[in-house]
Enzyme design. Structure first.
Site, PDB file in Angstrom:
ATOM      1  CG  ASN A 161      -6.594  -0.663   0.844  1.00  0.00           C
ATOM      2  OD1 ASN A 161      -5.842  -0.209  -0.019  1.00  0.00           O
ATOM      3  ND2 ASN A 161      -6.151  -1.155   1.989  1.00  0.00           N
ATOM      4  CG  HIS A 216      -3.171   3.686   1.764  1.00  0.00           C
ATOM      5  ND1 HIS A 216      -3.636   3.312   0.522  1.00  0.00           N
ATOM      6  CD2 HIS A 216      -3.283   2.597   2.562  1.00  0.00           C
ATOM      7  CE1 HIS A 216      -4.004   2.041   0.576  1.00  0.00           C
ATOM      8  NE2 HIS A 216      -3.801   1.582   1.802  1.00  0.00           N
ATOM      9  CB  CYS A 239      -0.955   0.003   1.182  1.00  0.00           C
ATOM     10  SG  CYS A 239      -2.138  -1.347   1.106  1.00  0.00           S
TER      11      CYS A 239
HETATM   12  O1  UT7 Z   1      -3.859  -0.746   3.402  1.00  0.00           O
HETATM   13  C1  UT7 Z   1      -3.159  -1.008   4.574  1.00  0.00           C
HETATM   14  C2  UT7 Z   1      -3.577  -2.263   5.173  1.00  0.00           C
HETATM   15  N1  UT7 Z   1      -4.910  -2.385   5.651  1.00  0.00           N
HETATM   16  C3  UT7 Z   1      -5.483  -1.618   6.596  1.00  0.00           C
HETATM   17  O2  UT7 Z   1      -5.036  -0.551   6.924  1.00  0.00           O
HETATM   18  C4  UT7 Z   1      -6.692  -2.175   7.279  1.00  0.00           C
HETATM   19  C5  UT7 Z   1      -6.577  -1.976   8.752  1.00  0.00           C
HETATM   20  N2  UT7 Z   1      -7.664  -2.535   9.522  1.00  0.00           N
HETATM   21  C6  UT7 Z   1      -8.966  -2.181   9.391  1.00  0.00           C
HETATM   22  O3  UT7 Z   1      -9.306  -1.384   8.538  1.00  0.00           O
HETATM   23  C7  UT7 Z   1      -9.977  -2.737  10.371  1.00  0.00           C
HETATM   24  O4  UT7 Z   1      -9.311  -3.439  11.384  1.00  0.00           O
HETATM   25  C8  UT7 Z   1     -11.035  -3.668   9.719  1.00  0.00           C
HETATM   26  C9  UT7 Z   1     -11.972  -2.850   8.846  1.00  0.00           C
HETATM   27  C10 UT7 Z   1     -10.326  -4.722   8.878  1.00  0.00           C
HETATM   28  C11 UT7 Z   1     -11.878  -4.360  10.798  1.00  0.00           C
HETATM   29  O5  UT7 Z   1     -12.397  -3.423  11.705  1.00  0.00           O
HETATM   30  P1  UT7 Z   1     -12.342  -3.698  13.292  1.00  0.00           P
HETATM   31  O6  UT7 Z   1     -13.093  -2.638  13.935  1.00  0.00           O
HETATM   32  O7  UT7 Z   1     -10.892  -3.867  13.626  1.00  0.00           O
HETATM   33  O8  UT7 Z   1     -13.162  -5.043  13.409  1.00  0.00           O
HETATM   34  P2  UT7 Z   1     -12.680  -6.467  13.965  1.00  0.00           P
HETATM   35  O9  UT7 Z   1     -11.654  -7.058  13.065  1.00  0.00           O
HETATM   36  O10 UT7 Z   1     -12.360  -6.330  15.396  1.00  0.00           O
HETATM   37  O11 UT7 Z   1     -14.014  -7.270  13.812  1.00  0.00           O
HETATM   38  C12 UT7 Z   1     -15.168  -6.998  14.606  1.00  0.00           C
HETATM   39  C13 UT7 Z   1     -16.183  -8.089  14.375  1.00  0.00           C
HETATM   40  C14 UT7 Z   1     -15.630  -9.503  14.536  1.00  0.00           C
HETATM   41  O12 UT7 Z   1     -16.615 -10.266  15.172  1.00  0.00           O
HETATM   42  P3  UT7 Z   1     -16.480 -10.624  16.753  1.00  0.00           P
HETATM   43  O13 UT7 Z   1     -15.181 -11.353  16.850  1.00  0.00           O
HETATM   44  O14 UT7 Z   1     -16.458  -9.270  17.435  1.00  0.00           O
HETATM   45  O15 UT7 Z   1     -17.679 -11.438  16.994  1.00  0.00           O
HETATM   46  C15 UT7 Z   1     -15.457  -9.981  13.122  1.00  0.00           C
HETATM   47  O16 UT7 Z   1     -15.582 -11.372  12.988  1.00  0.00           O
HETATM   48  O17 UT7 Z   1     -16.680  -8.016  13.031  1.00  0.00           O
HETATM   49  C16 UT7 Z   1     -16.594  -9.298  12.417  1.00  0.00           C
HETATM   50  N3  UT7 Z   1     -16.358  -9.121  10.985  1.00  0.00           N
HETATM   51  C17 UT7 Z   1     -17.341  -8.881  10.105  1.00  0.00           C
HETATM   52  N4  UT7 Z   1     -18.683  -8.782  10.249  1.00  0.00           N
HETATM   53  C18 UT7 Z   1     -19.395  -8.506   9.145  1.00  0.00           C
HETATM   54  C19 UT7 Z   1     -15.165  -9.099  10.334  1.00  0.00           C
HETATM   55  N5  UT7 Z   1     -15.376  -8.872   9.025  1.00  0.00           N
HETATM   56  C20 UT7 Z   1     -16.703  -8.714   8.861  1.00  0.00           C
HETATM   57  C21 UT7 Z   1     -17.515  -8.443   7.743  1.00  0.00           C
HETATM   58  N6  UT7 Z   1     -18.854  -8.338   7.935  1.00  0.00           N
HETATM   59  N7  UT7 Z   1     -17.018  -8.258   6.497  1.00  0.00           N
END
Ligand code: UT7
Length: 326
Positions: free
Chosen positions: A283, A253, A116
């Site tokens: 992204n 980004h 990225c």
């Molecule tokens: O380009 C550079 C690299 N990438 C990034 O910069 C991405 C960095 N990270 C992020 O943008 C965020 O961490 C995410 C958008 C990927 C996730 O957001 P989060 O607030 O960190 O959510 P999480 O991973 O803690 O997930 C929360 C919940 C989980 O369920 P439980 O464990 O709380 O029951 C996940 O299983 O959301 C669940 N979940 C989803 N639910 C619906 C994960 N993906 C999804 C989904 N739809 N697509």
């Protein structure tokens, strides 16, 4: 001040695949929802490459648009740097395919792989070539087809990424080196390979002989992102002898709206100075910054003389920032 060379922006261009995929469409394939994707990432839709659309075809279209915008011809270019992690083939470099597509047979073209952060790394690299006097005009491109390395059954990653390409033309010009004079003022790059497991692709020519799929511990990446990017931004500001108040446009980004907002808040940059396109593109990795620059230049926000800060963080980890007087 003594005369020196600076890399000045002459033009900008972008290209997107024809096909848009909405969050609702994804929700029909994996267990997700429009509400979750918007709330957690700010993404509303993304573009996905179709048949005949590859990283090199998107990069070529973006390059052609940037050349038109610059009022230049392909033959005026003697350096092409493509930031990409999704090349058409393991080799040759996507940049050499773009070079051939543009009909350029002189100069040099190569790819740069910093995920990225690829566009920021490409700008910093091209800047060094131009300032050294070895090359005169560069096409600096970020181009990706991340849709081709996604695991479309993994809801934690497949909803976040999209495809596209963006390009700028940088030209070596004599400069007095003043803060108000045009060109790349400062660039800071960093990497730390200890973070490999947090964001990687689980395949490659020398390991699995497959292309592999993107794997990410999103929360871990998020946790590091804001601190890393604000660190290199402070470095660029220190190089320039100014503070964040001097920035006219912050073009980060586009990975996640929450990371963008948290970074801007930490730097004290008001929201109206932040260019956000993650809602439209998702992204797009190395393509996200030049895609955002293209939109903000063409809608009249970024104007000649404006101070623009670009920054990115991605797999590796890699991270970097560049301060550019437009
Ligand atoms: O380009 C550079 C690299 N990438 C990034 O910069 C991405 C960095 N990270 C992020 O943008 C965020 O961490 C995410 C958008 C990927 C996730 O957001 P989060 O607030 O960190 O959510 P999480 O991973 O803690 O997930 C929360 C919940 C989980 O369920 P439980 O464990 O709380 O029951 C996940 O299983 O959301 C669940 N979940 C989803 N639910 C619906 C994960 N993906 C999804 C989904 N739809 N697509």
């Amino acid at each position: 001040m003594a005369s020196q060379l600076r890399s000045c922006v002459r033009g900008v261009g972008a290209a997107l695949p024809a096909h848009v995929v909405t969050n609702d469409e994804l929700a029909r394939k994996v267990d997700t929802s429009d509400e979750w994707i918007r709330q957690r990432s700010g993404i509303a839709q993304r573009y996905v490459a179709g048949e005949g659309e590859t990283t090199s075809t998107l990069a070529t279209r973006a390059a052609e648009a940037a050349l038109r915008n610059a009022g230049l011809e392909a033959g005026d270019i003697d350096l092409i740097v493509v930031g990409t992690s999704t090349p058409d083939y393991t080799f040759p470099a996507t940049a050499t395919q773009v070079q051939a597509n543009l009909g350029i047979t002189h100069g040099v073209a190569f790819d740069l792989q910093a995920v990225c952060s690829g566009f920021v790394f490409a700008v910093a690299t091209a800047d060094k070539f131009l300032r050294s006097g070895s090359n005169k005009r560069a096409l600096v491109i970020g181009a990706e087809t991340f849709s081709r390395i996604l695991d479309w059954n993994d809801r934690t990653t497949c909803v976040l990424f999209g495809d596209g390409a963006g390009a700028i033309v940088l030209e070596a010009q004599e400069s007095d080196g003043a803060f108000l004079s045009p060109g790349v003022i400062s660039a800071r790059l960093r990497s730390d390979g200890r973070h490999r497991a947090k964001l990687f692709v689980d395949g490659g020519p020398s390991t699995t002989q497959t292309v592999g799929h993107l794997r990410m511990e999103g929360k871990e990446v998020f946790r590091h992102a804001v601190g890393m990017v604000t660190d290199v931004i402070h470095g660029c500001l220190a190089d320039a002898g100014c503070d964040a108040k001097a920035i006219d446009w912050f073009v980060p980004h586009q990975a996640n709206r929450r990371i963008i907002d948290a970074s801007a808040d930490k730097l004290g940059i008001p929201r109206e100075k932040v260019v956000v396109t993650v809602d439209q593109h998702g992204n797009t990795s190395a393509a996200s910054i030049p895609l955002a620059l293209d939109i903000a230049v063409k809608d009249g926000r970024i104007k000649k003389g404006d101070l623009v800060m670009i920054e990115a963080m991605g797999g590796g980890f890699t991270w970097g920032a560049a301060l550019i007087r437009w």
